[in-house]
Write an enzyme that holds these catalytic residues in place. Sequence first.
Site, short mmCIF file in Angstrom:
data_model
loop_
_atom_site.label_atom_id
_atom_site.label_comp_id
_atom_site.label_asym_id
_atom_site.label_seq_id
_atom_site.Cartn_x
_atom_site.Cartn_y
_atom_site.Cartn_z
N ASN A 40 2.79 14.15 -9.07
CA ASN A 40 2.91 15.60 -9.86
C ASN A 40 1.65 16.47 -9.52
OD1 ASN A 40 2.81 16.15 -13.46
ND2 ASN A 40 3.66 17.33 -12.04
N CYS A 71 -0.66 20.01 -20.37
CA CYS A 71 0.00 18.97 -18.62
C CYS A 71 -0.38 18.21 -19.10
CB CYS A 71 -0.16 20.13 -17.76
SG CYS A 71 -0.05 19.10 -15.71
N ASN A 99 -0.34 15.34 -17.24
CA ASN A 99 -1.43 14.90 -15.44
C ASN A 99 -2.19 15.57 -14.59
OD1 ASN A 99 0.08 12.37 -15.18
ND2 ASN A 99 2.11 13.61 -14.80
N ASN A 151 11.32 20.37 -21.93
CA ASN A 151 11.13 19.14 -20.42
C ASN A 151 12.07 18.10 -21.34
OD1 ASN A 151 9.11 20.72 -19.16
ND2 ASN A 151 7.82 20.58 -20.75
N CYS A 202 5.98 13.19 -14.80
CA CYS A 202 5.31 14.02 -16.31
C CYS A 202 4.64 13.09 -17.58
CB CYS A 202 6.62 14.96 -16.65
SG CYS A 202 6.08 16.04 -17.95
N GLY A 203 3.04 14.02 -17.22
CA GLY A 203 2.20 12.73 -18.11
C GLY A 203 2.56 13.26 -19.57
N THR A 204 2.66 14.18 -19.71
CA THR A 204 2.86 14.85 -22.09
C THR A 204 4.40 13.92 -21.59
OG1 THR A 204 3.84 17.32 -20.83
CG2 THR A 204 1.46 16.55 -21.98
N1 LIG Z 1 6.31 22.06 -17.67
C1 LIG Z 1 6.03 21.37 -19.33
C2 LIG Z 1 4.22 21.58 -18.35
C3 LIG Z 1 3.61 20.90 -17.47
C4 LIG Z 1 4.08 18.81 -17.31
C5 LIG Z 1 3.16 18.05 -17.06
N2 LIG Z 1 3.34 17.93 -15.41
C6 LIG Z 1 2.81 16.98 -17.23
O1 LIG Z 1 2.32 16.15 -16.61
O2 LIG Z 1 1.88 17.18 -18.53
C7 LIG Z 1 5.89 22.29 -19.64
O3 LIG Z 1 7.03 23.78 -19.38
O4 LIG Z 1 5.96 22.58 -21.00
#
Ligand SMILES: N[C@@H](CCC[C@H](N)C(=O)O)C(=O)O
Length: 297
Positions: A18, A88, A90, A200, A227-229
């Site tokens: 990411n 975010c 990651n 997401n 995507c970490g979250t």
């Molecule tokens: N696209 C997400 C924000 C980014 C999330 C990310 N890639 C992660 O690693 O958590 C959003 O708009 O919430």
Amino acid sequence: MNAPAQPLPFLKGHGTENDFVIVPDPDGRLDLSAAAVARLCDRRAGIGGDGLLRVVRSAAHPEAAAMADEAEWFMDYRNSDGSVAEMCGNGVRVFARYLERAGLAEPGDLAVATRAGIRRVHLAKSNPDGTPGDVTVHMGRALLPPGEVTVTVGERSWPARNVNMGNPHAVAFVADLAHAGKLFDAPLVSPADAYPSGVNVEFVVDRGPRHVALRVHERGSGETRSCGTGACAVMVAAARRDGVDPAVTGSPARYTVDVPGGRLRIAEHPDGTVEMTGPAVIVAEGVIDPHWLATAN
Ligand SMILES: N[C@@H](CCC[C@H](N)C(=O)O)C(=O)O
């Protein structure tokens, strides 16, 4: 944006692929428009990234000043389309790696301010072979709003779990990750009012006991390699599906979550907090031509 008179330093980094453009702006002088962010994240006309991490002293940013006593640095995260997101996962690991590389943080514990609040990070020491150690982030509690949502791609629909990790997620367990198709477009999620600011979407399959794999379509960025979250949302959704709730058992639940770009290790603790561990890599640094960037507006 307000074009800087001087070339603008940047770095490029990723966490489980990411990838992010990192823009150090300690005094909060830059006003990066959505168009400027999108241009920097463009993989053909710009540097390229799933998102952008602006590194600002908390005291210098109106959204973070109240956190400045606890967290010196604020992660101003933007998606590749220029939109703002709360968190975010990651990105926080890569942000911490940048601070370490820049001599602004030591291996060990530090706090990072985000729009979702303060995230506590542990930077492990380098490995014996000199490669950087993993980074652990205390991601806070997952919120599980009641009610089921439905995710649709083409002819296929799945029931999904609404999980909020500071940002919104819909987690769908599927028979085969290929069933999500090419994911060029955002999946349909209903009811639409479950996610007034977009969502997401994670597609998940089982790989083994407490081991899952996902694909993700990110709000504001499209399909990404991780995507970490999202991985944390998936871990909690998988645990509940498996009948595992650390608040009830009194012991942490630990899952391995494979993403297209690597592997994350995620634990949920009896107090409901979620902890994510994974790699964070800086791959390059350079300078941005301010005249080129100014044409983004
Ligand atoms: N696209 C997400 C924000 C980014 C999330 C990310 N890639 C992660 O690693 O958590 C959003 O708009 O919430």
